[in-house]
Structures are given as C-alpha cells and as structure tokens.
Scaffold this active site. Structure first.
Site, short mmCIF file in Angstrom:
data_model
loop_
_atom_site.label_atom_id
_atom_site.label_comp_id
_atom_site.label_asym_id
_atom_site.label_seq_id
_atom_site.Cartn_x
_atom_site.Cartn_y
_atom_site.Cartn_z
N LYS A 120 0.83 -1.20 0.00
CA LYS A 120 0.00 0.00 0.00
C LYS A 120 0.87 1.26 0.00
O LYS A 120 0.57 2.25 -0.68
CB LYS A 120 -0.95 0.01 1.22
CG LYS A 120 -1.97 1.13 1.12
CD LYS A 120 -3.01 1.13 2.21
CE LYS A 120 -4.04 2.22 1.94
NZ LYS A 120 -4.75 2.67 3.12
N ASN B 297 0.74 9.63 -4.73
CA ASN B 297 0.30 10.76 -3.90
C ASN B 297 1.14 12.02 -4.09
O ASN B 297 0.60 13.11 -4.33
CB ASN B 297 0.33 10.36 -2.41
CG ASN B 297 -0.83 9.49 -2.04
OD1 ASN B 297 -1.55 9.01 -2.92
ND2 ASN B 297 -1.02 9.26 -0.76
N GLU C 208 2.39 13.29 4.84
CA GLU C 208 2.99 12.08 5.42
C GLU C 208 4.17 11.57 4.58
O GLU C 208 4.53 10.40 4.66
CB GLU C 208 1.91 10.99 5.52
CG GLU C 208 0.79 11.33 6.49
CD GLU C 208 -0.21 10.20 6.70
OE1 GLU C 208 -0.87 9.78 5.73
OE2 GLU C 208 -0.33 9.71 7.84
P1 NAD Z 1 -6.90 13.47 10.28
O1 NAD Z 1 -5.91 14.57 10.11
O2 NAD Z 1 -8.30 13.68 9.81
O3 NAD Z 1 -6.98 13.07 11.82
C1 NAD Z 1 -5.88 13.04 12.68
C2 NAD Z 1 -6.34 13.59 14.03
O4 NAD Z 1 -5.29 13.39 14.98
C3 NAD Z 1 -6.63 15.09 14.00
O5 NAD Z 1 -7.96 15.33 14.44
C4 NAD Z 1 -5.60 15.69 14.94
O6 NAD Z 1 -6.10 16.80 15.67
C5 NAD Z 1 -5.28 14.51 15.83
N1 NAD Z 1 -3.96 14.58 16.48
C6 NAD Z 1 -2.76 14.60 15.89
N2 NAD Z 1 -1.77 14.63 16.81
C7 NAD Z 1 -2.37 14.62 18.02
C8 NAD Z 1 -1.91 14.63 19.38
N3 NAD Z 1 -0.60 14.66 19.71
N4 NAD Z 1 -2.82 14.62 20.37
C9 NAD Z 1 -4.12 14.59 20.11
N5 NAD Z 1 -4.63 14.57 18.85
C10 NAD Z 1 -3.77 14.59 17.82
O7 NAD Z 1 -6.23 12.20 9.60
P2 NAD Z 1 -6.98 10.93 8.94
O8 NAD Z 1 -7.39 11.25 7.56
O9 NAD Z 1 -7.99 10.42 9.89
O10 NAD Z 1 -5.77 9.90 8.82
C11 NAD Z 1 -5.22 9.22 9.94
C12 NAD Z 1 -4.30 8.11 9.42
O11 NAD Z 1 -5.09 7.14 8.73
C13 NAD Z 1 -3.25 8.58 8.41
O12 NAD Z 1 -2.09 7.81 8.54
C14 NAD Z 1 -3.89 8.30 7.08
O13 NAD Z 1 -2.97 8.14 6.02
C15 NAD Z 1 -4.59 6.98 7.40
N6 NAD Z 1 -5.72 6.69 6.52
C16 NAD Z 1 -6.70 7.64 6.35
C17 NAD Z 1 -7.78 7.34 5.52
C18 NAD Z 1 -8.91 8.32 5.35
O14 NAD Z 1 -9.79 8.05 4.54
N7 NAD Z 1 -8.96 9.44 6.04
C19 NAD Z 1 -7.83 6.09 4.87
C20 NAD Z 1 -6.83 5.15 5.09
C21 NAD Z 1 -5.76 5.47 5.93
#
Ligand code: NAD
Length: 310
Positions: A187, A195, A271
């Site tokens: 992946k 990306n 990322e």
């Molecule tokens: P996002 O930015 O929407 O959410 C991350 C959250 O973490 C934010 O709300 C942020 O405030 C919080 N955060 C970060 N550091 C923090 C800390 N120290 N303390 C408290 N809160 C903290 O990100 P996302 O889109 O949900 O993605 C999360 C992971 O999942 C990433 O690695 C992404 O690549 C992976 N992912 C996302 C998706 C998707 O559809 N969004 C799909 C597959 C994989």
C-alpha cells in the site's frame, strides 16, 4: 474492554463511532479544540450517504484521560504519532494493546519506544472517510481491514483474532493477515508512486496516469520501493504493482489523493516522510541511493515550506 481512539479526525471518528455503536466502551482523544468543543456541545455528526446521525461519544484532550485503557487505535497522521504516544503515555499500561492502521512504513519503530512489542498490532485499511468540518465525519464507501500481531506467538495471534472479531462485530470487514508487512509495504508503494506526484503536479489520479510520462515515473518510484522492501525482508512484485496503479487510477478517475488534499487543498504538512521519505532514509541506512524517492521527498518538503510561509 475500554477502547481509546488516539487521533479522532476523519478515520478515527469513523472507527470510534462504529465501535461505540456496537456497544463497546469507547473514548475519543484529540487535541483539536474546535472539534472537541463541537462534539461536546452537539455530539459527533456522522454522515453515511443520505443517512445522518448524531452520537454523544465522550471526547478528551490527551491530558484529561487518566484511566487505564485496554486497547488504543492510533489514528493521527504519521508525523503526529510520536507526539500522540508521548501525550498518552500515562494511559499505556503493561497490558494495553495498540493497533496502527496508519498509511506508510516505519510506525512500528515509533510504537516500540512506548510499549512492549507483544502489545503491538499492525494493520492496513482501505476504509476511507473525511471531515466536513469540526465534529462532522463523512463515511466514504466501504473497505477492508487486515490485522496481524507484530510479534509471533499463540497469545499474540489469539489477541489479533479477537481484534478482528471485534471489528467485524462493529460492522467492518476485517480479517487476520498472514503477512501484514507485505500489505503495508504494497500500500505504501502504491501511495508513494501516486500521492506526491499528484500533489506536485496539482492533478488527480486519472489526469496523471493519462500522461505519457506516468508509467515511467511510477515504475522508477516503485522499483526503489521494491529494492528497499527486499532488503527489509519483504518481496514486492514490481510489475503487479505498476499494473495495479495504472488500472485502479484510471478507474477511480477524479479522486485527488490524500497528499494533494493535505498540501494543496488544506495547506497542511504531508505524510511523505513515511512514504517516499522512508524509502530514501532506509536506503541510505542500507548503503545505497534511491534518487527518485529522495528527490520527491525534497520537492514535497520544499512545497510544504512555500505553502506554510505564504
Ligand atoms: P486526520 O488529520 O483527519 O486526523 C488526525 C487527528 O489526529 C486530528 O484530528 C488531529 O487533531 C489529531 N492529532 C494529531 N496529533 C495529536 C496529538 N498529539 N494529540 C491529540 N490529537 C492529535 O487524519 P486521517 O485522515 O484520519 O488519517 C489518519 C491516518 O489514517 C493517516 O495515517 C492516514 O494516512 C490513514 N488513513 C486515512 C484514511 C482516510 O480516509 N482518512 C484512509 C486510510 C488510511
């Protein structure tokens, strides 16, 4: 079982909501003030197609959580993982399991600094979700989750199977993986080939793969991923991955990958250090160069700097 969602943004909110709705004892953890205020005042708004629901899930800042939890899903962006683990250190006890479904490679090295390896579970998911704004999560279709214990052992495997069962009970399609490291690398290679380029070229997947240069660029990037993965003990099939990228990108068409959304649309850091940057870093440690991934990482960081300075 007490479950904490450490990072309750787009994907964390989706997982938190589904596990909570299935009757688990779930708390959300985040540090985004507007998001926390909104969920505390109005509940978490969950939108799945035309269905809209409001759920009152407890949400906390990391420092507010004092009680022990049995299981933590980490759902920060990759570059926020270390800070999150540092912040929630007090709730990580001897038997707290942590599962990472983050995109990219190398998260286990960070997790190992904070908990015994027997408590680490790694996975990959193709579920997606987005945020319409603070406190409002939008589900984007269905997906799958694969999970494996990081260290081999009967107890660890049994625990991974329990996690799979719990996720299935919550309505996810989850299964036990016999080789999750391969899936994580595969992946990461797919993401790494598309990306950053779409972010740099400011285009969607279909626009990029329709160019005459796309296949060559994808192949150069993938080749370096394959070489580093092999040195790390994971065999990837370059032709299979390149073919998959070309076909799937034509199919999903107008989708802008997450790095485009982060950098170009939302002016946020990316990322990249856990995708192309991880390959560049690992190859250097192994004693060879990966010029394409190194250059792409440098370009993305330069673009991040330009955008942040604006
Ligand atoms: P996002 O930015 O929407 O959410 C991350 C959250 O973490 C934010 O709300 C942020 O405030 C919080 N955060 C970060 N550091 C923090 C800390 N120290 N303390 C408290 N809160 C903290 O990100 P996302 O889109 O949900 O993605 C999360 C992971 O999942 C990433 O690695 C992404 O690549 C992976 N992912 C996302 C998706 C998707 O559809 N969004 C799909 C597959 C994989």
């Amino acid at each position: 079982m007490k479950i904490a969602i450490a990072g309750s943004g787009a994907l964390g909110s989706r997982f938190g909501y589904m596990l909570y709705e299935a009757g688990n004892d779930v708390i959300l953890i985040d540090k985004w003030k507007e998001h926390i205020d909104s969920i505390r005042e109005n509940g978490l708004i969950v939108q799945d197609g035309n269905n809209r629901k409001i759920v009152n899930i407890p949400i906390f800042y990391p420092h507010e959580v004092a009680e022990e939890v049995d299981l933590v899903f980490v759902f920060t962006k990759s570059m926020g993982l270390q800070d999150m683990l540092e912040d929630i250190k007090p709730i990580l006890r001897e038997n707290t399991s942590v599962i990472s479904l983050l995109n990219g490679i190398g998260h286990e090295d960070i997790l190992k600094e904070y908990l015994p390896v027997k408590n680490i579970f790694m996975g990959v998911t193709i579920y997606t979700s987005g945020l319409k704004g603070s406190g409002h999560v939008i589900f984007e279709g269905s997906g799958t989750i694969e999970i494996q214990n990081f260290t081999p052992g009967d107890r660890e495997e049994k625990k991974a199977l329990q996690l799979v069962g719990m996720l299935n009970q919550a309505g996810f399609k989850a299964y036990y993986s016999e080789d999750v490291t391969h899936s994580i690398w595969r992946k990461a290679c797919v993401n790494g080939a598309m990306n950053a380029i779409c972010a740099l070229l400011d285009c969607n997947l279909a626009e990029f793969v329709s160019t005459n240069q796309a296949e060559m660029i994808i192949r150069h990037i993938a080749k370096e991923f394959v070489k580093v993965a092999k040195e790390k003990g994971t065999i990837l099939d370059e032709n299979d991955i390149v073919e998959y990228i070309l076909q799937s990108s034509r199919k999903v068409g107008s989708h802008y990958p997450s790095m485009h959304q982060d950098l170009i649309q939302n002016h946020r850091l990316t990322e990249v250090d856990f995708l192309n940057g991880a390959v560049a870093r690992m190859s250097k440690e192994l004693g060879f160069e990966t010029p394409y991934n190194t250059f792409i990482t440098q370009l993305i960081h330069a673009k991040e700097q330009i955008i942040m300075d604006e």
